[in-house]
Every structure is written in structure tokens, then in C-alpha cells.
Scaffold this motif. Sequence first.
Motif, PDB file in Angstrom:
ATOM      1  N   GLN A  93       0.711  -1.415   0.099  1.00 40.96           N
ATOM      2  CA  GLN A  93      -0.160   0.023  -0.041  1.00 40.96           C
ATOM      3  C   GLN A  93       0.729   1.239   0.012  1.00 40.96           C
ATOM      4  O   GLN A  93       0.325   2.477  -0.421  1.00 40.96           O
ATOM      5  CB  GLN A  93      -0.832  -0.209   1.247  1.00 40.96           C
ATOM      6  CG  GLN A  93      -1.937  -0.916   1.269  1.00 40.96           C
ATOM      7  CD  GLN A  93      -2.940  -1.235   0.011  1.00 40.96           C
ATOM      8  OE1 GLN A  93      -3.264  -0.067  -0.300  1.00 40.96           O
ATOM      9  NE2 GLN A  93      -3.262  -2.259  -0.439  1.00 40.96           N
ATOM     10  N   THR A  94       2.211   1.205   0.390  1.00 28.08           N
ATOM     11  CA  THR A  94       2.758   2.327   0.555  1.00 28.08           C
ATOM     12  C   THR A  94       4.104   2.277  -0.047  1.00 28.08           C
ATOM     13  O   THR A  94       4.874   1.155   0.133  1.00 28.08           O
ATOM     14  CB  THR A  94       2.939   2.834   2.088  1.00 28.08           C
ATOM     15  OG1 THR A  94       3.500   1.834   2.823  1.00 28.08           O
ATOM     16  CG2 THR A  94       1.386   3.111   2.813  1.00 28.08           C
ATOM     17  N   ARG A  96       8.176   4.772   0.155  1.00 29.59           N
ATOM     18  CA  ARG A  96       8.936   5.835   0.753  1.00 29.59           C
ATOM     19  C   ARG A  96       9.868   6.349  -0.362  1.00 29.59           C
ATOM     20  O   ARG A  96      10.462   5.711  -1.163  1.00 29.59           O
ATOM     21  CB  ARG A  96       9.711   5.387   1.753  1.00 29.59           C
ATOM     22  CG  ARG A  96      10.497   6.683   2.689  1.00 29.59           C
ATOM     23  CD  ARG A  96      11.491   6.191   3.588  1.00 29.59           C
ATOM     24  NE  ARG A  96      12.583   5.281   3.311  1.00 29.59           N
ATOM     25  CZ  ARG A  96      13.492   4.718   3.951  1.00 29.59           C
ATOM     26  NH1 ARG A  96      13.514   5.254   5.435  1.00 29.59           N
ATOM     27  NH2 ARG A  96      14.593   4.309   3.355  1.00 29.59           N
ATOM     28  N   GLY A 130       5.126   6.770   3.850  1.00 33.39           N
ATOM     29  CA  GLY A 130       3.937   6.641   3.944  1.00 33.39           C
ATOM     30  C   GLY A 130       3.167   7.149   2.554  1.00 33.39           C
ATOM     31  O   GLY A 130       1.837   7.345   2.488  1.00 33.39           O
ATOM     32  N   PRO A 132       1.267   6.800  -0.832  1.00 36.89           N
ATOM     33  CA  PRO A 132       0.124   5.752  -1.249  1.00 36.89           C
ATOM     34  C   PRO A 132       0.666   5.384  -2.524  1.00 36.89           C
ATOM     35  O   PRO A 132       1.209   6.067  -3.325  1.00 36.89           O
ATOM     36  CB  PRO A 132      -1.103   6.547  -1.428  1.00 36.89           C
ATOM     37  CG  PRO A 132      -1.108   8.005  -0.619  1.00 36.89           C
ATOM     38  CD  PRO A 132       0.405   8.227  -0.649  1.00 36.89           C
ATOM     39  N   SER A 133       0.453   3.732  -2.990  1.00 35.20           N
ATOM     40  CA  SER A 133       1.084   3.292  -3.608  1.00 35.20           C
ATOM     41  C   SER A 133       0.380   3.872  -5.230  1.00 35.20           C
ATOM     42  O   SER A 133       0.945   3.720  -6.439  1.00 35.20           O
ATOM     43  CB  SER A 133       0.600   1.825  -3.801  1.00 35.20           C
ATOM     44  OG  SER A 133      -0.691   1.278  -3.436  1.00 35.20           O
TER      45      SER A 133
END
Length: 245
Positions: A93-94, A96, A130, A132-133
Amino acid sequence: GGPPLWSPNDQSVLFELTELFQRSEPLFKKWQPLWTAEEHAVASLSASYVRRLHTARQNLRAQGGSLLIPLGIRTLDEGAQMLLLILDKRDSQTYRLTVINSGMPGLDWHACSSAEPPKFKYQAALCLDGIPSAKAEDDAFWALLVVTSAVPPSPMMNKEPLPLYDKFIPWLIGCPIEHYLATSVYALDGQAPEHLQCEAGQDLRTPQYGQTGGWRCMTFAMRFLLRDRGLPVVSAKLVKWHLRR
């Protein structure tokens, strides 16, 4: 007959980073001609770079890990500056994104310390966690970022913007950079001793002098990657010493 120079864990980290730089090498080969190209050739070279970047990002999406992405900033008054982005897939989902900048323009967006006057040291690695993908995997975002990085701004602009910091990063994180830095786990604590900040992976670096952005970004990125994977400052310095031999 003393203890080994590198522990098994250190050797594993060094091997991992060697593979990371090798995987990213095709991107560097595509970026160099784009960064030095005349304006009339930027469009075709940007398309070639974006295609290679797309392939690398698809591999990252499928396999996880990290990716090194060379980029740059062009300005009318302050010249040009090489950058290095480190894109890490955290989970499904995330992501960096870490922006490595070793000088101006752009470094004034990074945290700064005057704890060692008259020197000013900067947090060369700007970490944005964090993400979002859906945003990190957006093809249009990366294509526009590449083209914007390669083309200098128009002389007709009254205020010279830095699109990476002014537009692209705020879109990724969903808020202004200033707000993010004030609440980020990577933010500098002005009350903490500097050596404790470094232990938290928030190394402060002296900006580059002269046109050494390409080399300095690479060494700053290597130091950040080593520290981020748990190696102490002494080991990170030792790696750089071996690179300079």
C-alpha cells in the motif's frame, strides 16, 4: 589476528547495496545524455528515459526493494543541480521516497542546523514516508517529473519555482512540505544533541562546493542507505574511504 573488519550483517548490507546500484545502472546511462542534451533533443531523450524508468518501476512493484532514480533541477539564476531519488516499496500500500540533494538549488527545502558555527549543515536526505501506492505508481506523475527536471524554466516567469519541491512532492504526500517536516519522524529535534540525531538516521552533511553534485549525491545516498540499514557512522565513513582509494 584481530576481529574481522566487517561483520556478517555488514557484509550482507554491502552486498545488497552493490546489487541495488547495479540494478539502477541502466537508468544512470539513460539519464546522463538527457541531462547534458541541447533543448531540441530533450523530448526524444526524455521519452527514452521514461520508458526505462517505467520498466524499473514495474520490477520494483513486482519484487519490492529499492530503486535509485537520477534526476536534476534546472534554474535560470542558480544553475543546475543533480539529484538522486531513492524509491522504496514499504508494503503493498505504501512507498517511501528519499530526495538526496547535496547543494543549491533546492537544499533550502531541507532541514538545516547551525550547531557548529560558522558551518551550516543540511539534512541532505529528505525522507517522505507513507506515500500511497496509487500515487507512487502513477506513470503520468513520473513522466511529467522527468520532463520538468530536464527542461529549464521559462525566462517569462516572475518567480522561479522548483517544481519538484513546490508541486510534485506536495502532491505525493498530500500536504505542503513544511507541514510534513514539522510532523515527520525524520524531522530534526533542535533540542537533541547532534550525535543523537545522527544515530536516528538523520545525518547532517556539509553542502557541496563547486560542480560536484553528481559525486556528492552518490556518496550522500550511499551513506544514507548504509545508515538506514543499521550501520554506524564509522562504518559508513569507512565505506566512503574505500570508494575514494
